[in-house]
Design an enzyme around this catalytic site. Sequence first.
Site, PDB file in Angstrom:
ATOM      1  N   PRO A   2     -37.556  18.273 -49.922  1.00 26.65           N
ATOM      2  CG  PRO A   2     -35.561  18.873 -48.891  1.00 26.65           C
ATOM      3  CD  PRO A   2     -36.343  17.699 -49.337  1.00 26.65           C
ATOM      4  CD  GLU A   3     -40.628  20.109 -55.083  1.00 26.98           C
ATOM      5  OE1 GLU A   3     -41.049  21.019 -55.812  1.00 26.98           O
ATOM      6  OE2 GLU A   3     -41.075  18.949 -55.118  1.00 26.98           O
ATOM      7  CG  HIS A  95     -32.101   8.735 -40.311  1.00 24.93           C
ATOM      8  ND1 HIS A  95     -31.610   7.478 -40.573  1.00 24.93           N
ATOM      9  CD2 HIS A  95     -33.434   8.593 -40.214  1.00 24.93           C
ATOM     10  CE1 HIS A  95     -32.616   6.620 -40.653  1.00 24.93           C
ATOM     11  NE2 HIS A  95     -33.735   7.270 -40.427  1.00 24.93           N
ATOM     12  NE  ARG A 125     -35.730   8.510 -48.618  1.00 26.13           N
ATOM     13  CZ  ARG A 125     -36.935   8.636 -49.141  1.00 26.13           C
ATOM     14  NH1 ARG A 125     -37.111   8.465 -50.421  1.00 26.13           N
ATOM     15  NH2 ARG A 125     -37.954   8.931 -48.400  1.00 26.13           N
ATOM     16  NE  ARG A 167     -32.915  23.181 -73.286  1.00 26.58           N
ATOM     17  CZ  ARG A 167     -32.489  23.130 -72.020  1.00 26.58           C
ATOM     18  NH1 ARG A 167     -32.146  24.223 -71.406  1.00 26.58           N
ATOM     19  NH2 ARG A 167     -32.401  21.976 -71.399  1.00 26.58           N
TER      20      ARG A 167
END
Length: 294
Positions: A2-3, A95, A125, A167
Amino acid sequence: MPELPEVETVRAGLAEHVVGRTITAVDVLHPRPVRRHAAGAEDFAARLTGRRICDARRRGKYLWLPLDDGDAILAHLGMSGQLLVAPADLPDQRHLRVRLTLGDGQVAPSRCEPSPLELRFADQRMFGGLSISPAGAELPPEIAHIARDPIDPEFDDALFVARLRQRTSALKRLLLDQRLVSGIGNIYADEALWLAMLHGERPSHRLRRSQAVEVLAAVRTVLAASLAQGGTSFDALYVNVNGESGYFERSLEVYGREGEPCRRCGTAIVRVPFMNRSSFYCPTCQPRPRRRTS
DNA sequence: CAGTCGCCCTGCTGGC
DNA sequence: TGCCAGCAGGGCGACT
């Protein structure tokens, strides 16, 4: 994986279905997802029981549920986490890690029996997790370092462009730095770089201002397109907020397309190792930066 | 301080 | 058939 678009879809689902409800029971089936709660799983459960969920908020890929006393439940889905709103009689998924049983939150009993509802945290996970953020209702201090996302109306474009250009890291690395801009993961970073026609290994301090602006615009385009699709994927009762379904149906231009033709120029997409994962790009549209001789 | 790297974790896939 | 290496990857702590 998921983003931002997937997490925002989850947030919207939670706002619709769990806000206003009271937590009547907490069941921690695996200790790892609550590892950030130092006092342990039992304490986690005891502290949440009886409290009311007041809102559903998000910053970057973090979600939090402000509670009625100013604390908050802080959640991160990690790579494989799901927050599901499910009727209590729905069988546990494989899960399932944490179950919050929810009352209807009404003071007066309703006329018909309200169907018991559960908020379930499932995570294969277990990179993700839940924690309690004391006084975290407004913005959990644990995530104060996370920048706003590019969809946030208060996102500061000029500041982002300036910081990017001062940066020295590679551009893609900075797109993934949640302290600079939040919500972008490996997939959308590659997609945005393809759209902006820039290689992820370009040193960001050598980008022209216009290129930095284009990268940001490309990120917004990719996120907005995905968000538009992710928002369509849940129904009223069983809120699958993983985003996975809408996610893979979405047409990706480079991610996972190694060897397939670039839809802009036909060149085969290339995959290269990057930070223990992969980067995908078009070697023609996104040429590698030339190596400096000094 | 900025930059970089390795680890956490499970399940699927591919090679031998 | 079975075993094991490799891969997926966000965030954070521990280095340089």
